[in-house]
Motif scaffolding. Structure first.
Motif, PDB file in Angstrom:
ATOM      1  N   TYR A 197      42.049   6.170   0.937  1.00 10.67           N
ATOM      2  CA  TYR A 197      43.250   6.849   0.214  1.00 10.67           C
ATOM      3  C   TYR A 197      42.368   8.016   0.403  1.00 10.67           C
ATOM      4  O   TYR A 197      43.111   9.124   0.535  1.00 10.67           O
ATOM      5  N   ARG A 198      40.722   8.385  -0.130  1.00  9.41           N
ATOM      6  CA  ARG A 198      40.673   9.554   0.194  1.00  9.41           C
ATOM      7  C   ARG A 198      40.456  10.486   1.212  1.00  9.41           C
ATOM      8  O   ARG A 198      40.569  11.480   1.245  1.00  9.41           O
ATOM      9  N   VAL A 199      40.923   9.559   2.604  1.00  9.36           N
ATOM     10  CA  VAL A 199      40.742  10.607   3.999  1.00  9.36           C
ATOM     11  C   VAL A 199      42.292  11.131   3.773  1.00  9.36           C
ATOM     12  O   VAL A 199      42.509  11.915   4.758  1.00  9.36           O
ATOM     13  N   LEU A 200      43.649  10.748   3.164  1.00  4.42           N
ATOM     14  CA  LEU A 200      44.971  11.649   3.097  1.00  4.42           C
ATOM     15  C   LEU A 200      44.883  13.271   2.449  1.00  4.42           C
ATOM     16  O   LEU A 200      45.964  13.302   2.991  1.00  4.42           O
ATOM     17  N   ARG A 201      44.135  13.736   1.471  1.00  2.00           N
ATOM     18  CA  ARG A 201      44.274  14.858   1.504  1.00  2.00           C
ATOM     19  C   ARG A 201      44.780  15.460   2.014  1.00  2.00           C
ATOM     20  O   ARG A 201      45.519  16.698   2.393  1.00  2.00           O
TER      21      ARG A 201
END
Length: 428
Positions: free
Chosen positions: A57-61
């Motif tokens: 999820y952290r890669v989505l920003r």
């Protein structure tokens, strides 16, 4: 659940919504980065829902900024989140564990003792007496099933209650079922001791056979036809043992066959079959509450109306007649009768049944007719309904079966003399 789904559940995953002017661009960027997304569905204009592992999820920003989309977490699923919700609820977990453990332990005990007669109502003993005898032998509510020897308990009950000819014990969950057969008192005269065999009163598959006297001709699992001998009253002796070095003249003669009265219990699975028709157009009569009475006097050759209408007052009605007559004298009936006729108005309603509803109604009627014709005390172990007509036909036909377990033995006397013995000829 597949292995992949188990792995995802154990690691945890997120349910996301991606909204914006071009959410498809966001998906293309995510897939190009090698991110795992599944169950992608469009939930509205400019909005897509998808699932992904927690660790990615952290890669989505940066992808959301590049595609001018907004990513929102809708739900968090999987074992890590479930464990976090249960954190601090150890009492609830312990309660669930002990509840399941209690159910498992309690299911290993007997809590209900039931008595089922095999042939009609009991005449010599009562269910309370059988339950009391079972309690004296150690079978009572609260008894551990693993400590009960079924065969030993059956024999103990037969010894304790001499009125019983047979006892069978079986367990159904936490219920112990005692099936019993009472002894039949011998009728007066010598007919009870005359030679006889037991034949099958109907077709069936043998489930259990208990031979008290005679020679059993069938075994459990055999298919028998009506009239086939189950327990023969003709007992054939075994062939005498022949020794190779013994002269023929010295061989022992074969013993004579014996005639006895066969006695025993032969339980079998029996199938009853019936076909039923039902018109999908049903006419139902519903009472309206309106009614009228007609009182008339009937004499030989004529009937006089004393009160009420002379003809039925309604187009659709149900009629009930009550007839009052003087007592007859010396076989001469009274010449005058008083008749009170009640006419109840009904409203006729037509109803069109669907195919499935008509099949269900016809099947229920067929099963009810079959059960009404079963012998008293017959145990029903299965039933089935099969439609025979198509969905487009006006008249629905079904075939129904009822499977029972019952005693199919029928006693028939043996007529005639013993067959000649096949002994070796005497020495010359």
């Amino acid at each position: 659940m597949t292995i992949h789904n188990w792995q995802v559940y154990l690691a945890g995953y997120l349910v996301l919504t991606i909204s914006g002017d071009d959410p498809e661009e966001f998906l293309n960027l995510a897939l190009a980065r090698g991110l795992r997304l599944w169950d992608i569905t469009r939930t509205g204009k400019g909005q897509i829902q998808a699932k992904m592992p927690v660790g990615e999820y952290r890669v989505l920003r940066p992808l959301a900024r590049a595609s001018h989309c907004r990513v929102r977490i809708v739900d968090k699923r999987g074992l890590p989140f479930f464990s976090r919700r249960l954190h601090g609820r150890q009492i609830l977990l312990a309660g669930v564990f002990f509840f399941l453990l209690a159910i498992y332990i309690l299911s290993a005990f007997v809590w209900v003792v039931d008595v089922q007669p095999e042939k009609g109502p009991l005449r010599q003993v009562t269910p309370a007496q059988v339950v009391a005898a079972a309690r004296a032998e150690g079978l009572k509510p609260g008894t551990w099933k693993g400590g009960i020897d079924t065969r030993t308990l059956e024999r103990a009950l037969e010894r304790r209650l001499p009125q019983l000819a047979w006892v069978g014990l079986s367990f159904h969950g936490t219920r112990a079922e005692i099936r019993i057969v009472e002894r039949v008192a011998a009728p007066a005269g010598d007919e009870y001791e005359l030679p006889a065999s037991i034949i099958a009163a109907k077709d069936g598959v043998i489930k259990q056979i208990l031979v008290m006297s005679g020679e059993g001709r069938v075994a459990a699992g055999d298919t028998v036809r009506k009239g086939e001998i189950l327990i023969s009253g003709l007992i054939l002796p075994p062939e005498p043992e022949k020794k190779p070095d013994e002269p023929r003249q010295q061989q022992q003669p074969r013993p004579e066959p014996r005639l006895v009265r066969a006695r025993g219990i032969v339980r079998a699975r029996v199938w009853y079959e019936k076909e039923q028709e039902m018109n999908r157009r049903q006419v139902r009569e519903e009472p309206t509450g309106r009614q009228q009475q007609t009182i008339s006097l009937k004499t030989p050759g004529h009937q006089y109306v004393l009160r009420g209408p002379a003809v039925p007052p309604y187009n659709h009605y149900q009629q009930e007649n009550r007839v009052y007559a003087l007592p007859s004298w010396r076989n001469f009936p009274a010449p005058v009768e008083l008749i009170i006729s009640t006419y109840r108005e009904v409203r006729v309603q037509e109803q069109e049944l669907g195919y499935d509803e008509a099949v269900r109604a016809a099947g229920q009627q067929a099963l009810a007719d079959l059960k009404a014709g079963l012998p008293a005390g017959t145990a029903i172990i299965g039933e089935k309904v099969l439609p025979l007509s198509g969905a487009g036909e006006r008249v629905v036909r079904v075939r129904a079966w009822v499977e029972t377990e019952e005693d199919i033995g029928q006693v028939i006397p043996l007529q005639g003399q013993l067959p000649p013995a096949t002994n070796p000829p005497p020495p010359q």
